[in-house]
Scaffold this motif. Structure first.
Motif, PDB file in Angstrom:
ATOM      1  N   LEU A 138      57.376  99.935  -4.718  1.00 57.99           N
ATOM      2  CA  LEU A 138      58.485 100.051  -3.767  1.00 57.99           C
ATOM      3  C   LEU A 138      59.388 101.234  -4.104  1.00 57.99           C
ATOM      4  O   LEU A 138      60.006 101.819  -3.212  1.00 57.99           O
ATOM      5  N   LEU A 139      59.469 101.562  -5.387  1.00 55.59           N
ATOM      6  CA  LEU A 139      60.287 102.705  -5.802  1.00 55.59           C
ATOM      7  C   LEU A 139      59.544 104.031  -5.652  1.00 55.59           C
ATOM      8  O   LEU A 139      60.086 105.088  -5.963  1.00 55.59           O
ATOM      9  N   GLY A 140      58.289 103.962  -5.188  1.00 55.53           N
ATOM     10  CA  GLY A 140      57.525 105.183  -4.950  1.00 55.53           C
ATOM     11  C   GLY A 140      56.700 105.636  -6.134  1.00 55.53           C
ATOM     12  O   GLY A 140      56.105 106.707  -6.107  1.00 55.53           O
ATOM     13  N   GLU A 141      56.631 104.827  -7.176  1.00 56.39           N
ATOM     14  CA  GLU A 141      55.832 105.176  -8.357  1.00 56.39           C
ATOM     15  C   GLU A 141      54.430 104.577  -8.198  1.00 56.39           C
ATOM     16  O   GLU A 141      54.244 103.569  -7.535  1.00 56.39           O
ATOM     17  N   ASN A 160      55.966  98.233   5.891  1.00 55.90           N
ATOM     18  CA  ASN A 160      56.502  97.078   6.632  1.00 55.90           C
ATOM     19  C   ASN A 160      57.586  96.361   5.824  1.00 55.90           C
ATOM     20  O   ASN A 160      58.616  95.942   6.369  1.00 55.90           O
ATOM     21  N   GLN A 161      57.333  96.195   4.528  1.00 58.17           N
ATOM     22  CA  GLN A 161      58.321  95.515   3.676  1.00 58.17           C
ATOM     23  C   GLN A 161      59.616  96.319   3.598  1.00 58.17           C
ATOM     24  O   GLN A 161      60.713  95.743   3.625  1.00 58.17           O
ATOM     25  N   LEU A 162      59.498  97.643   3.492  1.00 56.32           N
ATOM     26  CA  LEU A 162      60.701  98.482   3.429  1.00 56.32           C
ATOM     27  C   LEU A 162      61.485  98.397   4.744  1.00 56.32           C
ATOM     28  O   LEU A 162      62.718  98.328   4.739  1.00 56.32           O
ATOM     29  N   GLU A 163      60.757  98.424   5.890  1.00 56.02           N
ATOM     30  CA  GLU A 163      61.429  98.299   7.180  1.00 56.02           C
ATOM     31  C   GLU A 163      62.151  96.961   7.301  1.00 56.02           C
ATOM     32  O   GLU A 163      63.289  96.893   7.790  1.00 56.02           O
ATOM     33  N   GLU A 164      61.484  95.901   6.854  1.00 54.55           N
ATOM     34  CA  GLU A 164      62.110  94.569   6.903  1.00 54.55           C
ATOM     35  C   GLU A 164      63.360  94.532   6.019  1.00 54.55           C
ATOM     36  O   GLU A 164      64.393  93.978   6.397  1.00 54.55           O
ATOM     37  N   SER A 165      63.271  95.145   4.834  1.00 51.12           N
ATOM     38  CA  SER A 165      64.428  95.201   3.930  1.00 51.12           C
ATOM     39  C   SER A 165      65.581  95.962   4.587  1.00 51.12           C
ATOM     40  O   SER A 165      66.740  95.546   4.505  1.00 51.12           O
ATOM     41  N   LEU A 166      65.251  97.081   5.243  1.00 51.01           N
ATOM     42  CA  LEU A 166      66.290  97.855   5.940  1.00 51.01           C
ATOM     43  C   LEU A 166      66.938  97.038   7.046  1.00 51.01           C
ATOM     44  O   LEU A 166      68.162  97.082   7.228  1.00 51.01           O
ATOM     45  N   ARG A 167      66.124  96.289   7.806  1.00 56.57           N
ATOM     46  CA  ARG A 167      66.677  95.434   8.871  1.00 56.57           C
ATOM     47  C   ARG A 167      67.660  94.422   8.281  1.00 56.57           C
ATOM     48  O   ARG A 167      68.738  94.195   8.819  1.00 56.57           O
ATOM     49  N   GLN A 168      67.247  93.812   7.181  1.00 59.39           N
ATOM     50  CA  GLN A 168      68.118  92.804   6.560  1.00 59.39           C
ATOM     51  C   GLN A 168      69.408  93.432   6.048  1.00 59.39           C
ATOM     52  O   GLN A 168      70.492  92.852   6.185  1.00 59.39           O
TER      53      GLN A 168
END
Length: 199
Positions: A112-115, A130-138
């Motif tokens: 998730l941190l891009g590593e 998808n997980q990052l988009e969901e996190s941004l929505r939240q």
């Protein structure tokens, strides 16, 4: 005169060995009896000679009764030990599972941190997106909720201030404006009266 310490080792002479066995066996039986009487202890003693002859002593009604008690005691101890061993094994297994879960979570966090993205497949990258988009929505939803709460607090504060102002000028008291205040309130505009285009 003090007797020297006897070295404990097998007596080579058979006759001497038999005499020593007989004396020490009698002393041992006597000590077992004294221990049972003086300390109210349940004592059982079994001695086999080198020729296989049996001597026994029991402070209870029979040696078998003491042996049964001993077997029950060791069974209880063994049961406790096996239960404890099982519990330790379960805890070790749980600790191993937790370690694996922590490793998986840390690997996911690194992704998730891009590593370590080079080893990811297209499907994994899509899932991460998808997980990052969901996190941004939240996060946005939480931020909007916080802003709404702040605005509601501000609204309460303004309503309270408005109420105080109404109470201050309540009862027919109105501001008396003098002429200078009225003039200062006049608005200057660049509007001209007349036809357009004429000065």
């Amino acid at each position: 005169m003090v007797r020297g310490k006897t070295e404990v080792r097998l007596i080579e002479n058979a006759a001497s060995r038999q005499v020593t066995f007989s004396k020490r066996r009698s002393g041992l039986l006597k000590k077992a009896y004294e221990l049972s009487v003086l300390c109210d202890a349940e004592v059982a003693l079994i001695v086999f000679s080198s020729r296989g002859k049996l001597w026994e002593f029991s402070s209870s009604s029979s040696i078998q009764k003491t042996m049964d008690r001993y077997m029950m005691h060791t069974k209880d101890v063994n049961t406790k030990h096996s239960a404890m061993a099982k519990e330790i094994k379960d805890l070790m297994s749980e600790a191993t599972n937790m370690t694996k879960k922590i490793e998986l979570i840390e690997a996911h966090k690194r992704k998730l941190l891009g590593e370590t993205l080079g080893a990811c497949s297209a499907a994994e990258l899509h899932e991460l997106g998808n997980q990052l988009e969901e996190s941004l929505r939240q996060i946005r939803k939480r931020k909007v909720t916080e802003q709404i709460a702040e605005l509601k607090e501000k609204e309460k504060s303004l309503l309270k201030e408005n109420k105080l102002l109404h109470e201050k000028f309540k009862g027919g008291r109105m501001l008396q404006l003098n002429a200078t205040e009225v003039q200062s309130m006049e608005v200057n505009t660049e509007l001209m009266i007349g036809r357009p285009g004429t000065l």
